[in-house]
Scaffold this motif. Structure first.
Motif, mmCIF file in Angstrom:
data_model
loop_
_atom_site.group_PDB
_atom_site.id
_atom_site.type_symbol
_atom_site.label_atom_id
_atom_site.label_comp_id
_atom_site.label_asym_id
_atom_site.label_seq_id
_atom_site.Cartn_x
_atom_site.Cartn_y
_atom_site.Cartn_z
ATOM 1 N N PRO A 18 0.827 -1.223 0.000
ATOM 2 C CA PRO A 18 0.000 0.000 0.000
ATOM 3 C C PRO A 18 0.855 1.264 0.000
ATOM 4 C CG PRO A 18 -0.871 -1.591 1.560
ATOM 5 C CD PRO A 18 0.438 -2.149 1.072
ATOM 6 N N ILE A 19 0.377 2.297 -0.693
ATOM 7 C CA ILE A 19 1.171 3.498 -0.929
ATOM 8 C C ILE A 19 1.606 4.170 0.369
ATOM 9 C CG2 ILE A 19 -0.907 4.904 -1.191
ATOM 10 C CD1 ILE A 19 2.480 5.439 -2.960
ATOM 11 N N SER A 20 0.753 4.171 1.384
ATOM 12 C CA SER A 20 1.127 4.818 2.648
ATOM 13 C C SER A 20 2.310 4.099 3.296
ATOM 14 C CB SER A 20 -0.068 4.841 3.603
ATOM 15 O OG SER A 20 -0.567 3.539 3.803
ATOM 16 N N ILE A 21 2.313 2.774 3.249
ATOM 17 C CA ILE A 21 3.418 1.988 3.804
ATOM 18 C C ILE A 21 4.679 2.187 2.970
ATOM 19 C CG2 ILE A 21 4.181 -0.313 4.519
ATOM 20 C CD1 ILE A 21 1.761 0.741 6.053
ATOM 21 N N VAL A 22 4.507 2.253 1.658
ATOM 22 C CA VAL A 22 5.644 2.481 0.759
ATOM 23 C C VAL A 22 6.360 3.782 1.110
ATOM 24 C CG1 VAL A 22 6.303 2.998 -1.632
ATOM 25 C CG2 VAL A 22 4.711 1.138 -1.154
ATOM 26 N N LEU A 23 5.589 4.847 1.259
ATOM 27 C CA LEU A 23 6.176 6.154 1.563
ATOM 28 C C LEU A 23 6.875 6.149 2.918
ATOM 29 C CD1 LEU A 23 3.173 8.316 0.298
ATOM 30 C CD2 LEU A 23 5.458 8.268 -0.724
ATOM 31 N N GLY A 24 6.233 5.526 3.903
ATOM 32 C CA GLY A 24 6.826 5.487 5.239
ATOM 33 C C GLY A 24 8.091 4.641 5.291
ATOM 34 N N LEU A 25 8.054 3.427 4.730
ATOM 35 C CA LEU A 25 9.222 2.539 4.749
ATOM 36 C C LEU A 25 10.393 3.121 3.958
ATOM 37 C CD1 LEU A 25 7.802 -1.101 4.387
ATOM 38 C CD2 LEU A 25 8.992 -0.102 6.341
ATOM 39 N N SER A 26 10.091 3.715 2.804
ATOM 40 C CA SER A 26 11.156 4.330 2.000
ATOM 41 C C SER A 26 11.855 5.432 2.795
ATOM 42 C CB SER A 26 10.582 4.911 0.702
ATOM 43 O OG SER A 26 9.975 3.916 -0.071
ATOM 44 N N SER A 27 11.061 6.224 3.501
ATOM 45 C CA SER A 27 11.629 7.319 4.296
ATOM 46 C C SER A 27 12.499 6.781 5.435
ATOM 47 C CB SER A 27 10.510 8.189 4.869
ATOM 48 O OG SER A 27 9.692 8.698 3.839
ATOM 49 N N VAL A 28 12.017 5.758 6.124
ATOM 50 C CA VAL A 28 12.786 5.175 7.233
ATOM 51 C C VAL A 28 14.081 4.560 6.716
ATOM 52 C CG1 VAL A 28 12.791 3.332 8.963
ATOM 53 C CG2 VAL A 28 10.776 4.795 8.701
ATOM 54 N N LEU A 29 14.006 3.852 5.582
ATOM 55 C CA LEU A 29 15.223 3.261 5.007
ATOM 56 C C LEU A 29 16.225 4.340 4.628
ATOM 57 C CD1 LEU A 29 13.753 0.430 2.720
ATOM 58 C CD2 LEU A 29 15.261 0.138 4.685
ATOM 59 N N GLY A 30 15.726 5.433 4.055
ATOM 60 C CA GLY A 30 16.617 6.532 3.693
ATOM 61 C C GLY A 30 17.337 7.104 4.895
ATOM 62 N N LEU A 31 16.598 7.268 5.996
ATOM 63 C CA LEU A 31 17.205 7.808 7.224
ATOM 64 C C LEU A 31 18.199 6.826 7.837
ATOM 65 C CD1 LEU A 31 14.108 9.477 8.937
ATOM 66 C CD2 LEU A 31 16.187 10.647 8.207
ATOM 67 N N VAL A 32 17.826 5.563 7.923
ATOM 68 C CA VAL A 32 18.670 4.549 8.573
ATOM 69 C C VAL A 32 19.975 4.336 7.818
ATOM 70 C CG1 VAL A 32 18.831 2.091 9.123
ATOM 71 C CG2 VAL A 32 16.771 3.366 9.713
ATOM 72 N N LEU A 33 19.910 4.306 6.498
ATOM 73 C CA LEU A 33 21.076 3.944 5.694
ATOM 74 C C LEU A 33 21.990 5.116 5.351
ATOM 75 C CD1 LEU A 33 19.406 1.388 3.224
ATOM 76 C CD2 LEU A 33 20.743 0.892 5.284
ATOM 77 N N THR A 34 21.528 6.339 5.524
ATOM 78 C CA THR A 34 22.364 7.477 5.097
ATOM 79 C C THR A 34 22.704 8.461 6.204
ATOM 80 O OG1 THR A 34 20.430 8.798 4.449
ATOM 81 C CG2 THR A 34 21.395 7.369 2.760
ATOM 82 N N THR A 35 22.069 8.356 7.358
ATOM 83 C CA THR A 35 22.347 9.321 8.428
ATOM 84 C C THR A 35 22.676 8.596 9.728
ATOM 85 O OG1 THR A 35 20.015 9.459 9.033
ATOM 86 C CG2 THR A 35 20.815 11.058 7.432
ATOM 87 N N ASN A 36 23.567 9.200 10.492
ATOM 88 C CA ASN A 36 23.942 8.633 11.789
ATOM 89 C C ASN A 36 23.530 9.531 12.958
ATOM 90 O OD1 ASN A 36 25.282 6.358 10.652
ATOM 91 N ND2 ASN A 36 27.053 7.658 10.161
ATOM 92 N N ASN A 37 23.366 10.816 12.668
ATOM 93 C CA ASN A 37 23.125 11.777 13.751
ATOM 94 C C ASN A 37 21.678 12.246 13.852
ATOM 95 O OD1 ASN A 37 23.224 13.084 11.331
ATOM 96 N ND2 ASN A 37 24.309 14.898 12.091
ATOM 97 N N ILE A 38 20.766 11.600 13.113
ATOM 98 C CA ILE A 38 19.350 11.952 13.183
ATOM 99 C C ILE A 38 18.586 10.799 13.813
ATOM 100 C CG2 ILE A 38 17.276 12.545 11.873
ATOM 101 C CD1 ILE A 38 18.972 13.854 9.789
ATOM 102 N N SER A 39 17.889 11.085 14.909
ATOM 103 C CA SER A 39 17.105 10.065 15.596
ATOM 104 C C SER A 39 15.855 9.718 14.788
ATOM 105 C CB SER A 39 16.691 10.572 16.981
ATOM 106 O OG SER A 39 15.728 9.720 17.554
ATOM 107 N N LEU A 40 15.467 8.441 14.847
ATOM 108 C CA LEU A 40 14.241 8.030 14.162
ATOM 109 C C LEU A 40 12.993 8.645 14.802
ATOM 110 C CD1 LEU A 40 14.827 4.268 13.269
ATOM 111 C CD2 LEU A 40 14.831 6.245 11.751
ATOM 112 N N MET A 41 13.189 9.295 15.951
ATOM 113 C CA MET A 41 12.068 10.024 16.567
ATOM 114 C C MET A 41 11.516 11.081 15.609
ATOM 115 S SD MET A 41 10.228 10.221 19.334
ATOM 116 C CE MET A 41 11.238 9.486 20.640
ATOM 117 N N VAL A 42 12.361 11.540 14.685
ATOM 118 C CA VAL A 42 11.931 12.566 13.740
ATOM 119 C C VAL A 42 10.812 12.041 12.845
ATOM 120 C CG1 VAL A 42 13.529 12.013 11.839
ATOM 121 C CG2 VAL A 42 12.797 14.368 12.194
ATOM 122 N N VAL A 43 10.765 10.716 12.632
ATOM 123 C CA VAL A 43 9.708 10.125 11.809
ATOM 124 C C VAL A 43 8.339 10.384 12.448
ATOM 125 C CG1 VAL A 43 8.743 7.962 10.922
ATOM 126 C CG2 VAL A 43 11.215 8.353 10.849
ATOM 127 N N ALA A 44 8.222 10.052 13.733
ATOM 128 C CA ALA A 44 6.957 10.279 14.437
ATOM 129 C C ALA A 44 6.623 11.760 14.529
ATOM 130 C CB ALA A 44 7.036 9.672 15.837
#
Length: 428
Positions: A18-44
């Motif tokens: 589903p498109i909503s899950i696609v957008l959310g997962l893509s964003s989380v993967l982008g943050l996890v794989l390319t940044t070290n100093n940004i907390s995933l709290m920013v997603v929420a």
């Protein structure tokens, strides 16, 4: 970041997430794989901030108002009025279906709700009268797209919020565009019906019968007048107007038409709640996705690439229309607006294009995606109403897709169609 976002987005879409899950997962993967100093709290935080908006409250209210009107006997009365007006024309029942969808669009704000309310009545009526079932289903699926063009419109609310554009002006602009789209679809029905021998109803046009049907449907017809008149008269905001629509729909369905039952309210509230949750979750994840795109300056790169082709606004509009037609086939409308509007709107303003006009063009363009595979909502709603496969319905829809693309180009290159009422009534 850009490579990860778009690659993961494409892969997840291909495997039918589903498109909503696609957008959310893509964003989380982008943050996890390319940044070290940004907390995933920013997603929420970003998702919460995206939905913490007063204008967006119009979405659940308009959704609920449409559900109340759908269950309150409105559909049957609007169909009867449309039948008295145009039923005797060649292909009369097909034209009745489109005209009724235009009436219902001024109540629901939702394409899927329009198809469900009108298609469930009109498709059986058309097939009983000798119309091919695939043609009947195609008429209903295509006409339902008008539900997001004629106000109130949930995608217009989304565009107004994300672009900082007057929702009232967008609503006014939707009238002319919706009429053009409706007339284009009616022409297709007329010529196909003439070729196949689909005649109108035997009942002759009668002013007396039209007035009688209008009297019976008057409370339904008054709703858009009250809602839009209140907005433009400065009595209430679009969000408050949506709440008024709910109260109006409840009172008319329960006490005037007396077809809305209290025992039905639970299912109506559940259905409206689920539809609202889907839209709001898409808003939340699409905003997160768009924030990451902006932080990587990807919209700027896309804008420069398009501007490098030409600096003529008419050619740019043609290119953007082509891109949006593709996007509309692959992505839910509100998600597409949330991601694409921040990319294209600054470019359009720079070229001297009115933001209200561009919003109308964008909504009309993406409305075509409602009845084109693989994502088109109207396809699935229509197939659930009648026994037609997605493949055969898609083939039957080709003439309607071409007609709507033609209407889109007319709206794009004749701005007065959509801008006449905003300019006249809002002094723009």
């Amino acid at each position: 970041m850009g490579a990860i976002l778009f690659t993961s987005f494409a892969v997840l879409m291909v495997i039918n997430i589903p498109i909503s899950i696609v957008l959310g997962l893509s964003s989380v993967l982008g943050l996890v794989l390319t940044t070290n100093n940004i907390s995933l709290m920013v997603v929420a935080q970003r998702m919460f901030t995206a939905t913490d908006s007063f204008p967006l409250m119009a979405i659940p209210f308009f959704t609920l108002a449409g559900a109340l009107m759908e269950g309150g006997g409105i559909s049957r009365r609007l169909i009867n009025l449309a039948n008295k007006l145009v039923g005797s024309i060649t292909g009369g029942l097909g034209i009745v279906c489109i005209l009724t969808c235009m009436f219902f669009a001024a109540i629901s704000g939702s394409s899927a709700a329009t198809v469900a309310a009108i298609g469930s009545i009109m498709i059986p009526a058309m097939t009983k009268a000798g119309y091919d079932i695939k043609f009947s289903a195609a008429v209903s699926a295509a006409a339902g797209s008008i539900g997001v063009i004629i106000p109130p419109s949930i995608p217009m609310v989304t565009y107004g919020v994300v672009g900082g554009v007057s929702i009232g002006a967008l609503f006014l602009g939707g009238f002319g565009s919706g009429i053009i789209v409706g007339l284009s679809l009616m022409l297709v029905v007329y010529f196909i019906s003439k070729k196949r021998g689909y005649k109108g109803t035997e009942e002759k046009f009668s002013i007396r019968e039209v007035l009688k049907a209008t009297k019976d449907a008057i409370w339904a017809l008054l709703m858009p007048i009250i809602i839009l008149g209140g907005i433009y008269g400065g009595i209430f905001t679009p969000t408050e107007a949506a709440a008024v629509a709910v109260a109006y729909g409840f009172v008319i369905g329960l006490f005037v038409y007396k077809e809305l039952k209290l025992k039905d309210m639970y299912q109506i509230l559940i259905r409206a709640g689920v539809n609202t949750a889907v839209v709001m979750f898409i808003v939340a994840t699409a905003t997160l996705f768009g924030w990451l795109l902006t932080s990587e300056r990807i919209p700027d790169a896309i804008a420069r690439a398009i501007m490098s082709v030409s600096d003529n606004k008419y050619i740019i509009l043609l290119l953007i229309n082509g891109l949006l037609l593709i996007v509309g086939c692959l992505m839910e409308t509100n998600a597409a607006i949330l991601i694409m509007a921040p990319i294209f709107l600054p470019m359009m303003v720079q070229l001297g294009v009115d933001p209200v006009f561009f919003g109308i063009v964008m909504v009309v363009n993406l409305a075509i995606g409602f009845f084109t595979p693989p994502v088109g909502q109207n396809l699935y709603v229509t197939c659930s109403v009648c026994d037609v496969s997605i493949e055969s319905l898609s083939v039957a829809l080709v003439p309607f897709i071409l007609a709507m693309v033609g209407a889109l180009l007319l709206i794009t290159y004749v701005p007065a169609i959509s801008m006449f009422l905003p300019n006249l009534l809002m002094g723009r």
